[in-house]
Design a protein around this motif. Structure first.
Motif, PDB file in Angstrom:
ATOM      1  N   ARG A   1       0.754  -0.590  -0.188  1.00 31.50           N
ATOM      2  CA  ARG A   1      -0.243   0.156   0.266  1.00 31.50           C
ATOM      3  C   ARG A   1       1.098   1.248  -0.121  1.00 31.50           C
ATOM      4  NH1 ARG A   1      -4.212  -2.580  -1.538  1.00 31.50           N
ATOM      5  NH2 ARG A   1      -5.978  -3.361  -0.175  1.00 31.50           N
ATOM      6  N   LEU A   2       2.113   0.997   1.086  1.00 35.30           N
ATOM      7  CA  LEU A   2       3.160   2.398   0.909  1.00 35.30           C
ATOM      8  C   LEU A   2       3.641   2.796  -0.481  1.00 35.30           C
ATOM      9  CD1 LEU A   2       3.905   2.363   4.765  1.00 35.30           C
ATOM     10  CD2 LEU A   2       2.347   3.702   3.420  1.00 35.30           C
ATOM     11  N   GLY A   3       3.892   1.454  -0.784  1.00 32.73           N
ATOM     12  CA  GLY A   3       4.786   1.687  -2.171  1.00 32.73           C
ATOM     13  C   GLY A   3       3.655   2.194  -3.156  1.00 32.73           C
ATOM     14  N   ALA A   4       2.916   1.250  -3.617  1.00 32.66           N
ATOM     15  CA  ALA A   4       1.757   2.624  -4.332  1.00 32.66           C
ATOM     16  C   ALA A   4       1.421   4.098  -4.331  1.00 32.66           C
ATOM     17  CB  ALA A   4       0.173   1.663  -4.493  1.00 32.66           C
ATOM     18  N   LEU A   5       1.761   4.404  -2.945  1.00 31.79           N
ATOM     19  CA  LEU A   5       1.129   5.844  -2.473  1.00 31.79           C
ATOM     20  C   LEU A   5       2.573   6.380  -2.810  1.00 31.79           C
ATOM     21  CD1 LEU A   5      -0.225   7.865  -1.454  1.00 31.79           C
ATOM     22  CD2 LEU A   5      -0.131   6.960   1.267  1.00 31.79           C
ATOM     23  N   ASP A   6       3.477   6.199  -2.471  1.00 33.90           N
ATOM     24  CA  ASP A   6       4.851   6.312  -3.160  1.00 33.90           C
ATOM     25  C   ASP A   6       4.483   6.509  -5.137  1.00 33.90           C
ATOM     26  OD1 ASP A   6       7.051   7.627  -2.664  1.00 33.90           O
ATOM     27  OD2 ASP A   6       7.643   5.525  -3.205  1.00 33.90           O
ATOM     28  N   ARG A   7       4.038   6.000  -5.048  1.00 33.33           N
ATOM     29  CA  ARG A   7       4.249   5.747  -6.834  1.00 33.33           C
ATOM     30  C   ARG A   7       3.351   6.661  -7.149  1.00 33.33           C
ATOM     31  NH1 ARG A   7       5.005   0.607  -5.936  1.00 33.33           N
ATOM     32  NH2 ARG A   7       2.832  -0.413  -6.234  1.00 33.33           N
ATOM     33  N   LEU A   8       2.893   7.075  -6.763  1.00 29.73           N
ATOM     34  CA  LEU A   8       1.200   8.045  -6.854  1.00 29.73           C
ATOM     35  C   LEU A   8       2.151   9.286  -6.982  1.00 29.73           C
ATOM     36  CD1 LEU A   8      -2.080   7.993  -8.034  1.00 29.73           C
ATOM     37  CD2 LEU A   8      -2.270   8.087  -4.891  1.00 29.73           C
TER      38      LEU A   8
END
Length: 127
Positions: free
Chosen positions: A103-110
């Motif tokens: 989830r945090l990886g997806a937020l970082d990418r976003l």
């Protein structure tokens, strides 16, 4: 992920006594002591200035969770750590670690994509 979710749900009752045992500071301290080697009930009670009866209640909770083994040698009760059940707790927690890492990886990418598409602030922009 559905299979693991089902497995986590099915294993949760098995983990309840372990989390209950770990939820108490005194018992966590006792486990830390036992990680260094076997101890008597008296040795486990000593840092807390508690009676042997009170220490025995904590030890019983740890035993019920499968976290320690108690051996009677004459009149002395010797306790030793049984780390096996902690492996299932670690596995259970690892699922949530992976969940939050994803989830945090997806937020970082976003956020990186949003930053890449945002025009640089103009010189007169004070916001």
């Amino acid at each position: 992920m559905r299979t693991f979710n089902l497995m986590v749900e099915l294993d949760a009752p098995q983990l309840d006594p372990i989390f209950h045992a770990l939820g108490d500071r005194t018992r966590r301290h006792m486990l830390r002591e036992l990680a260094a080697g076997e101890r008597t009930v008296g040795q486990l009670a000593e840092p807390f200035e508690m009676s042997l009866a009170a220490a025995s209640k904590h030890i019983k909770v740890l035993e019920n969770a499968g976290l320690i083994r108690r051996e009677v040698r004459g009149r002395v009760h010797i306790c030793r750590l049984d780390p096996g059940p902690l492996a299932s707790v670690s596995e259970w927690l690892a699922f949530y670690e992976r969940f939050w890492t994803d989830r945090l990886g997806a937020l970082d990418r976003l956020l990186r994509q949003a930053d890449a598409h945002e025009p640089p602030p103009s010189k007169g922009d004070t916001s």
